[in-house]
Design an enzyme around this catalytic site. Structure first.
Site, mmCIF file in Angstrom:
data_model
loop_
_atom_site.group_PDB
_atom_site.id
_atom_site.type_symbol
_atom_site.label_atom_id
_atom_site.label_comp_id
_atom_site.label_asym_id
_atom_site.label_seq_id
_atom_site.Cartn_x
_atom_site.Cartn_y
_atom_site.Cartn_z
ATOM 1 N N ASN A 89 71.846 76.834 36.704
ATOM 2 C CA ASN A 89 72.484 75.821 37.068
ATOM 3 C C ASN A 89 71.362 74.787 37.711
ATOM 4 O O ASN A 89 71.554 73.634 37.822
ATOM 5 C CB ASN A 89 73.448 76.155 38.514
ATOM 6 C CG ASN A 89 73.442 75.190 39.545
ATOM 7 O OD1 ASN A 89 74.397 74.441 38.968
ATOM 8 N ND2 ASN A 89 73.048 75.232 40.657
ATOM 9 N N SER A 142 75.399 68.451 31.061
ATOM 10 C CA SER A 142 76.039 67.333 31.567
ATOM 11 C C SER A 142 76.445 66.390 30.472
ATOM 12 O O SER A 142 76.105 66.495 29.140
ATOM 13 C CB SER A 142 74.757 66.441 32.187
ATOM 14 O OG SER A 142 75.091 65.268 32.447
ATOM 15 N N TYR A 155 66.006 63.326 31.302
ATOM 16 C CA TYR A 155 67.232 63.954 31.523
ATOM 17 C C TYR A 155 68.219 64.184 30.452
ATOM 18 O O TYR A 155 68.823 65.321 29.966
ATOM 19 C CB TYR A 155 67.771 63.447 32.763
ATOM 20 C CG TYR A 155 69.137 64.196 33.496
ATOM 21 C CD1 TYR A 155 69.011 65.341 34.106
ATOM 22 C CD2 TYR A 155 70.288 63.658 33.054
ATOM 23 C CE1 TYR A 155 70.012 66.019 34.422
ATOM 24 C CE2 TYR A 155 71.381 64.550 33.614
ATOM 25 C CZ TYR A 155 71.378 65.553 34.054
ATOM 26 O OH TYR A 155 72.458 66.379 34.650
#
Length: 266
Positions: A89, A142, A155
């Site tokens: 996570n 994501s 990211y």
């Protein structure tokens, strides 16, 4: 108690999503290895979840340090033999343009978001195999994996790579009965690391087709499903739990005709 006596590792346990995930597994009877950078946050979480020492193991893990991850696996092995479930996570989301980004910052992002899940998955898969446990690994990805965001290219790139890594592990661990999947959580304000203004939160909420941000039960319930026997034939998949945000851009007020009329009377 779906996960009674199952051992679950959650990295980034003290963060917003981490706390929600840990609470869901604790409610279902799991033993929890809580991993995060700082021990004080883990102690607080342990007390919040009402876990005693028989059901909790705390580890201040430095995810950029391979030795720290190896030590994490060794601690779990010593206490419980292996983990049945691993949730990668932990992640970081710095905001900086590529032209101003130092190489050291690029490396830091990839160390936490990609390299660490690789090492964690490798070490804990080895324990699962040695212990003959048909385990489950879930990587938290994501929607940024599919769409670049200005100022967050490292990211986005790291999450794209994480989803490919998910499929790679799923392929190689399938013969051992270990399933590997990824979840893309929806927009959830509340991070102490990346605080958001009320105006920004409202703006984002209006763009989500289902009309709300992600709550405590959304992503954790998806993870619990993927780790349960109900998902025993699912591996190598990426599940979006984002209220439809990954479908495309949603602009309120653009519905016309019969759809608009139906909405006004609903």
């Amino acid at each position: 108690m779906t996960f009674q006596d199952k051992t679950v590792l959650v990295t980034g346990a003290a963060g917003v999503f981490g706390r929600w995930i840990c609470a869901a597994f604790a409610r279902e009877g799991a033993r929890l290895c809580l991993s995060d950078q700082r021990m004080d946050g883990l102690e607080s979480l342990k007390n919040e979840l009402g876990l005693d020492d028989s059901r909790a193991l705390l580890h201040a893990t430095q995810l950029a340090d391979e030795a720290s991850i190896v030590d994490l696996a060794a601690k779990v092995k010593s206490k419980w033999g292996a983990a049945d479930i691993v949730v990668n996570n932990a992640g970081i989301y710095p905001h900086e343009g590529l032209l101003d980004l130092p190489v050291a910052e690029w490396d830091r992002i990839f160390d936490v978001n990609l390299r660490a899940p690789f090492i964690v998955s490798r070490e804990f898969a080895r324990l699962m195999i040695a212990g003959k446990r048909a385990g489950s690994i879930v990587n938290i990805s994501s929607g940024a994996s599919r769409q670049m965001r200005n100022g967050s290219v490292p990211y986005c790139t790291s999450k794209t790579a994480l989803e490919r890594l998910t499929k790679g592990f799923a392929l190689e661990l399938a013969p051992y009965g270990i399933r590997v999947n990824a979840v893309e959580p929806g927009f959830a304000p509340g991070s102490a690391v990346s605080p958001l203004s009320d105006e920004y939160v409202e703006k984002m909420k209006k763009r989500i087709p289902l009309g709300r941000t992600s709550g405590p039960g959304d992503t954790p319930e998806a993870i619990l499903f993927l780790c349960s026997d109900k998902a025993s034939f699912i591996t190598g998949t990426v599940l979006s739990v984002d209220g439809g945000n990954s479908i495309g851009t949603y602009e309120p007020g653009q519905l016309v005709g019969a759809l608009d009329e139906a909405r006004r009377h609903s």
